[in-house]
Each structure stands twice: as C-alpha cells, then as structure tokens.
Design an enzyme around this catalytic site. Structure first.
Site, PDB file in Angstrom:
ATOM      1  N   PRO A  52      24.721 -37.381  -4.065  1.00 16.14           N
ATOM      2  CA  PRO A  52      24.562 -38.606  -3.269  1.00 16.14           C
ATOM      3  C   PRO A  52      23.217 -38.595  -2.552  1.00 16.14           C
ATOM      4  O   PRO A  52      22.741 -37.541  -2.126  1.00 16.14           O
ATOM      5  CB  PRO A  52      25.727 -38.545  -2.268  1.00 16.14           C
ATOM      6  CG  PRO A  52      26.715 -37.607  -2.882  1.00 16.14           C
ATOM      7  CD  PRO A  52      25.901 -36.609  -3.646  1.00 16.14           C
ATOM      8  N   ASN A 177      25.397 -25.360  -2.943  1.00 20.43           N
ATOM      9  CA  ASN A 177      24.346 -25.502  -3.939  1.00 20.43           C
ATOM     10  C   ASN A 177      22.985 -25.087  -3.380  1.00 20.43           C
ATOM     11  O   ASN A 177      22.573 -25.536  -2.312  1.00 20.43           O
ATOM     12  CB  ASN A 177      24.267 -26.974  -4.398  1.00 20.43           C
ATOM     13  CG  ASN A 177      23.180 -27.191  -5.427  1.00 20.43           C
ATOM     14  OD1 ASN A 177      23.316 -26.774  -6.575  1.00 20.43           O
ATOM     15  ND2 ASN A 177      22.081 -27.837  -5.021  1.00 20.43           N
ATOM     16  N   GLU A 178      22.293 -24.220  -4.123  1.00 15.92           N
ATOM     17  CA  GLU A 178      20.931 -23.789  -3.801  1.00 15.92           C
ATOM     18  C   GLU A 178      20.744 -23.576  -2.296  1.00 15.92           C
ATOM     19  O   GLU A 178      19.918 -24.215  -1.651  1.00 15.92           O
ATOM     20  CB  GLU A 178      19.914 -24.786  -4.352  1.00 15.92           C
ATOM     21  CG  GLU A 178      19.948 -24.860  -5.876  1.00 15.92           C
ATOM     22  CD  GLU A 178      18.984 -25.868  -6.478  1.00 15.92           C
ATOM     23  OE1 GLU A 178      18.268 -26.544  -5.711  1.00 15.92           O
ATOM     24  OE2 GLU A 178      18.955 -25.989  -7.717  1.00 15.92           O
ATOM     25  N   LYS A 268      15.975 -24.592 -15.395  1.00 17.97           N
ATOM     26  CA  LYS A 268      15.574 -25.755 -16.172  1.00 17.97           C
ATOM     27  C   LYS A 268      14.306 -25.421 -16.955  1.00 17.97           C
ATOM     28  O   LYS A 268      13.684 -24.373 -16.739  1.00 17.97           O
ATOM     29  CB  LYS A 268      15.310 -26.941 -15.247  1.00 17.97           C
ATOM     30  CG  LYS A 268      16.513 -27.357 -14.379  1.00 17.97           C
ATOM     31  CD  LYS A 268      16.132 -28.515 -13.462  1.00 17.97           C
ATOM     32  CE  LYS A 268      17.223 -28.822 -12.438  1.00 17.97           C
ATOM     33  NZ  LYS A 268      18.392 -29.455 -13.049  1.00 17.97           N
ATOM     34  N   TRP A 311      15.126 -35.181 -11.205  1.00 18.89           N
ATOM     35  CA  TRP A 311      15.811 -36.175 -12.030  1.00 18.89           C
ATOM     36  C   TRP A 311      15.198 -37.566 -11.905  1.00 18.89           C
ATOM     37  O   TRP A 311      15.192 -38.353 -12.863  1.00 18.89           O
ATOM     38  CB  TRP A 311      17.298 -36.242 -11.664  1.00 18.89           C
ATOM     39  CG  TRP A 311      17.578 -37.041 -10.411  1.00 18.89           C
ATOM     40  CD1 TRP A 311      17.654 -36.583  -9.141  1.00 18.89           C
ATOM     41  CD2 TRP A 311      17.791 -38.461 -10.330  1.00 18.89           C
ATOM     42  NE1 TRP A 311      17.902 -37.609  -8.258  1.00 18.89           N
ATOM     43  CE2 TRP A 311      17.992 -38.771  -8.964  1.00 18.89           C
ATOM     44  CE3 TRP A 311      17.834 -39.492 -11.270  1.00 18.89           C
ATOM     45  CZ2 TRP A 311      18.229 -40.074  -8.515  1.00 18.89           C
ATOM     46  CZ3 TRP A 311      18.070 -40.791 -10.832  1.00 18.89           C
ATOM     47  CH2 TRP A 311      18.270 -41.074  -9.468  1.00 18.89           C
ATOM     48  N   ARG A 369      16.391 -39.067 -15.487  1.00 24.28           N
ATOM     49  CA  ARG A 369      17.314 -38.155 -16.169  1.00 24.28           C
ATOM     50  C   ARG A 369      18.759 -38.593 -15.904  1.00 24.28           C
ATOM     51  O   ARG A 369      19.449 -38.088 -15.027  1.00 24.28           O
ATOM     52  CB  ARG A 369      17.077 -36.715 -15.709  1.00 24.28           C
ATOM     53  CG  ARG A 369      17.735 -35.682 -16.634  1.00 24.28           C
ATOM     54  CD  ARG A 369      17.467 -34.269 -16.169  1.00 24.28           C
ATOM     55  NE  ARG A 369      18.168 -33.959 -14.937  1.00 24.28           N
ATOM     56  CZ  ARG A 369      17.614 -33.381 -13.880  1.00 24.28           C
ATOM     57  NH1 ARG A 369      16.330 -33.099 -13.876  1.00 24.28           N
ATOM     58  NH2 ARG A 369      18.332 -33.114 -12.804  1.00 24.28           N
TER      59      ARG A 369
END
Length: 664
Positions: A52, A177-178, A268, A311, A369
C-alpha cells in the site's frame, strides 16, 4: 509414473541460423542407459506481492478500495496454480488495539473485511507481521516480547476460528519486510529489539501450535508447527543491514532455537538478464552457508525475485512479451536448479514470489512492474477504473497449467527453453509443454523463427486425444503496442479498450481455436503429434494434450461486477472436479431482462464471448443499451468447454440488474 518413451524433436531456424536438438525422455525403470527423469513439480512460483502507498494509516482504505479489490479478483482469475499467495506489506495497520486493565484488546473489523474478500477470491495471504495496529502504544510496548507474543496469538487464533485450520494452515507467515531499511523500520528496531520481536512471534505461533496439537484427532503424540518465514532481507553490507545478519547469526549459534522455518531473502536482477536473479540468490546462499555453516539444514526462498527493482519506474520491456518470457525464464532456471541433485542452492530452495500485483498509473500504465494495466477514468461521473491484462498475466496462467511431474528445463540454441510435464497418473492423461524464445529485456534482431516439435501420443494408452496450442508473440499479443498506436490515451474510449482487450490473451494457433481430436492406429509403432510453427519472438508457447476423460462439472460462484454503465465483469470459479487443465475455453451466455427488449421481441440466450478466446475465469462485457436485446441487465450463465469441444453443464443462472450511476 508409468513407463514413458518420449521423443521430442525441436527445430529452431531463422534467416541467419538453424539449431537442431533431439531429446529422448525415458523413465528410470527402463533398462536403457540414456535417461532423462521427471520430477514432482509443485507451483513454487505461484505468489505475487504489493505494498500500500503512503500514508500507512490509510492502508486499510487502499486495500479495500475498488481498484485494489478488482485488481486482486482479476489476478485470482488465472488458472488454479498460477497465483495462490499474495504477499502484502503493512497488514497489521488494519488492526486497532487498546490496552484495557493491562490486557491488549484488538479490533479486527477492517482486517476481517479484507481477508474475507481475499478468501472469497480464492487467494491466500503471505501474511507479513509488519506494522503496528492503530492505537496509543508506547515505544516500550511495541518493543516488548509480551506485545508481539500476544498479538500473534490473538491474531492467529481469531482467524483459525473464522476460517478453519485447513485455510490458515496455507498462509505464509513472515516477519517484517526488509527491516534494515529506514523506510520500513519505522519502530527504529535495534538488533536486540528486532531479535525480541522475531522470537516473540515464534513463541506466539508455537503457543497456537500447542493448542492445535491438543485438539487433533491423530493417534499418538502430534506437534502442529505453524511455519514462519524471514527475515525477508536484502542482506547487503552488514554495517547497513545488521538486523537480518544478526538474526542469522543467532540461528547459527543456536540452530535448534532458530525462529525461522524458511530463510527468505530478496534478490532481483538489474533488468538485463533473467539469469541474474538465480545467480544473485545462489551467491547469497553460498555466502550465508560459508559464514553460518549450521544453517545447512535450512530452507531458502526468494520472495522478491523480480527482473529489476523499483516497481513504479516505467520500462518498456515490462509492458510487452519480454517481461512475460523473462518471468518464465526465471521460473524455469530455478526449476532446473531445484531438480539437479548436485546443485546445493536448488536443494535448499523452496519458492519464489514476484512483486507485481501493484496498481499502475498514467503515464506508465503498461510500463510499470504489474500484471495488469490500470486506466483511472477520472473524467466520468462517477469516476471508474478499467483494466487490461498484460502478456505477463497470461504467462503466469500458462505456467499454472504445468502438470504434477516435469522434466528439467531444456535449453536450446537461439535462447529457446522448454519444460515438458505430465499429470501424476499411470498412464498419464495429460501432457503440457511450455516453451519460450527470449532475449531477456532486449529486442531480438531476428524476430521470426520456426519452432517445430513432435510429441508422443502412445504414452496415453488410448487412441483418442486432443490438443491445444496457445502462444504469446511479440507484436501480436501486445495491448501496449495497440495503446501506443492509439496515441497513449489517458482515458481510452470503449472502442480503444476493446481493441486492446482483443489482443490481451494468448492466441490459439491450431485450427483457429478448435481443439483437434487426433485418432491413430493403436497398433502403430509411432504415434506422435507434429506441429510446425512460425513465431514472432520473443514468444512463449503452451501445448496441452489430453486423452479422453470424464466431463467437467459446472463452473462455480458466477458473479457479476458493475464497472461503468453498460460495462460489467463476469467472474466464476473453475469446476471443482474433472481435469481442469483440459479446459479449452469458457463460454459466457447472456439473456437480457425482458423489459430491455424492444416491443414484443423475445430476447434469447446468446454466447457473448463467442468470438473471443476466454482461457481464464473472467470476461468483460461491454454493450450498447440502445440496441435491441442488449444492455447488461439480465441473466448470466457460464460453462466450460473441454479439449474435445464437449460443453460441460451450465452454472446456475445469475440475475443482474444495473442501477443508474452504479460502479464498483
């Protein structure tokens, strides 16, 4: 698996070069020394993700928005094994918490609303335990073991009661996350704070596991362990990423007390070559195991395995077939690593996820992306949104049709690769080959190529099979190019959208869309299917062969979603029994409400997608209500058609009545 002798002849040729490869697949039960094995295949690629946007305290509003829900429902409309998990940041921001008499009280209302819909769509959360519930919580509380242990216990127990153990057991719980990035570490975790947080989550999950163990019906002692993935890190230089490295150091010191079941990392590419993703993951795992040898029994997963980061940056290759074939290449390269017994990385690797469930926005509607292109139609009253599927969407659908057993990925000259798969029966009743020609993110100098293949038919143990060939080709299955020809309109007309959607799915290449029934002499020594194709590269190809089988049941849960005025989306779920991989297409039938007819003319049932290949479980219907027996108000029913052109029973009829000014 039954003994299979598979002779696969693949010829790739162009104006400049020609390559010939002959592959013989023989079971391990054969006495012949030349063997190529098949291996159990699970859909390890079937995960996507999104985040989000800011502000975080509006995460619930974003996730429950019309655009997000429609995006997710369309993603869920792919084949069963194409996308299953959706990994979402900041889910805990949808909770509210209060401290009453020393006890934490949680309001799950907003999170319930979102997860109910996710389940309804047929998706499963990659549940990141990330974010802080809304409420007055001090830093001391949010850094305490008690808070995180209590939150996890109450959250998991709440959803076990709401959805049951079979569904919640499929969730992928994961830590923050991260956490080393300042943009994500909003609680300013120190290494010690972070380790307290991670271990508290493990304690909370174990407490629920103990409770589940006490109510199991299994005889003898049983322990239910709810899996935990983490630390979901980038694992760059330790001085800048101390939290994730610190967590692995703790696991190496006390491996029996490691909170993680699977070590998740993010690697990535640079946007040039698909191979960079596997190479980066392999190097990282080698570094980890060299430094922390006690982790050699751990599983590993890359849950952000994208060709390139950022992205929202618009890149042309993410708009067309190049992204589709790069995604297939990333999956196929990891698959070969997973089945090569001498590949240490592959033996540890469990799954990958693509971070591509975001919502695109103008002017990079196609080039970001994402799986779908989103048009925000802000000049209509009321505003609404239109989606067009990108080639990468269909590529995931093709991957989802691979069978339960598959060969290694075969790599040929000319950047061609393919996987051949079967169902796990004896003899098999289904064969699927997925192949691609790629130049990664670069255009091909010579686009046109021949792809000629021969596949066996005698392996099926029957004299009646049918096949279907579908392909995504550069410039042909390319709504981005159509949009460019149209002048890149920010608010495309209904006719412009129809032109884009006309090329949004794979084309059927054999007999104009009619699955062919192949009959042959059962006493023949050579019973094969040979197909010669001229393809525009880059391309990705799916070939499915099915033997005769029991007819499907009816499709399930037909639902009609209003989009705008005379524009609806029809969704359904695939039949719950039968060989769904052998569905050729779906037919959507419509009969207007009698009041919509002109005069006394009786409106009849008609197939509204008759001239459009519909391989996935949705169809967008746009009509002109001024015409006789049209409009979108009326009755809808859907049925599957198998590879032998046999229609299954219709679904129950659904009635829909449009309301003026209505949209999603």
């Amino acid at each position: 698996m039954a003994a299979i002798l598979l002779r696969l002849l693949v010829i790739l040729s162009s104006a400049k070069a020609a390559a010939l490869a002959e592959v013989i697949i023989i079971p391990t039960t054969s006495s012949t020394s030349s063997r190529i094995e098949t291996f159990p295949m699970t859909p390890f690629w079937a995960s996507t993700g999104l985040c989000p946007p800011e502000p975080r305290n509006a995460s619930g509003k974003f996730l429950l928005s019309r655009d997000t829900l429609l995006n997710l429902e369309l993603i869920a409309s792919l084949t069963k094994d194409a996308v299953k998990h959706v990994r979402i940041h900041w889910l805990l921001e949808l909770l509210q918490v209060s401290l009453e008499e020393g006890n934490f009280r949680y309001n799950f209302t907003e999170l319930d609303s979102f997860l109910d819909l996710l389940k309804h769509f047929g998706l499963t959360p990659g549940f990141e335990l990330m974010g802080v519930p809304l409420g007055e919580l001090s830093t001391q509380i949010t850094h305490s073991e008690r808070f995180w242990k209590d939150l996890v216990q109450q959250l998991v127990e709440h959803y076990l009661q709401r959805y049951g153990a079979s569904y919640v057991g499929e969730w992928r719980f994961e830590t923050w996350n991260e956490p080393d990035l300042k943009t994500y570490n909003m609680l300013n975790f120190s290494v010690n704070d972070y380790l307290i947080y991670v271990n508290a989550i493990r304690i909370g999950l174990d407490a629920i596991g103990t409770k589940l163990s006490s109510i199991t019906d299994s005889p003898g002692p049983s322990v239910v362990r709810l899996g935990l993935n983490g630390p979901a890190g980038l694992f760059k230089a330790e001085e800048h990423h101390p939290l994730c490295w610190g967590a692995l150091d703790g696991c190496n010191t006390m491996p029996n007390q490691c909170p993680f079941d699977t070590i998740t990392f993010h690697r990535k590419g640079s946007g040039r070559w698909a191979s960079e993703v596997l190479d980066g993951g392999r190097k990282l795992m080698n570094d980890i195991l060299t430094r922390f040898p006690n982790l050699r029994k751990m599983k590993f997963a890359n849950d952000e395995a994208d060709p390139i980061g950022s992205w929202s940056t618009g890149r042309p290759f993410q708009a067309d077939v190049r992204y589709a074939v790069m995604l297939f290449s990333i999956v196929s390269q990891h698959w070969t690593a997973m089945v090569n017994t001498g590949d240490e990385f592959g033996q540890h690797f469990q799954f990958l996820s693509n971070d591509n469930a975001f919502l695109s926005y103008y002017p990079y509607v196609f080039e970001q992306r994402t799986l779908l292109a989103r048009f925000q139609m802000n000049e209509t009253v009321p505003p609404h949104v239109q989606f067009v599927a990108k080639p990468v969407y269909s590529a995931l659908g093709m991957l989802g049709r691979l069978g339960e057993r598959a060969t290694r990925t075969h790599f040929l000259k000319g950047n061609v690769s393919y996987i051949v798969s079967f169902d796990d029966r004896s003899p098999p009743s289904y064969l699927c080959m997925v192949a691609s020609r790629s130049n990664d993110s670069f255009p091909l100098t010579v686009r046109r190529s021949w792809f000629n293949f021969t596949l066996p038919l005698n392996v099926f143990g029957t004299t009646r099979v049918s096949y279907l060939v579908e392909a995504l080709q550069d410039g042909l299955n390319d709504p981005f190019r159509v949009w460019q020809w149209q002048g890149r309109p920010g608010y495309p007309s209904a006719r412009q959208l129809a032109a884009m959607r006309a090329v949004q799915f794979p084309s059927v290449l054999n007999r104009g869309g009619v699955a062919e029934m192949v009959r042959f002499d059962q006493h023949s020594d050579s019973m094969t299917l040979s197909v010669n194709l001229s393809l525009s590269g880059p391309w990705i190809l799916s070939v499915r062969i099915c033997s005769s089988f029991k007819l499907f049941g009816p499709v399930q849960r037909v639902r009609v979603r209003p989009v705008f005025e005379d524009d609806v989306l029809i969704f359904w779920a695939a039949p719950d029994w039968g060989s769904v991989r052998c569905i050729q297409k779906y037919e959507v039938w419509f009969r207007p409400l009698q009041s919509a007819a002109v005069g006394k003319e009786k409106c009849q049932w008609r197939a509204i997608n008759k001239h459009q290949h519909t391989p996935f479980t949705f169809f967008q219907y746009v009509t002109d209500s001024a015409l006789t027996c049209t409009g979108v108000s009326g009755y809808y029913k859907v049925r599957a058609v198998d590879m032998f052109n046999r229609p299954a029973p219709f679904s129950p009829v659904v009635r829909y009545k449009a309301r003026q000014g209505e949209n999603l």
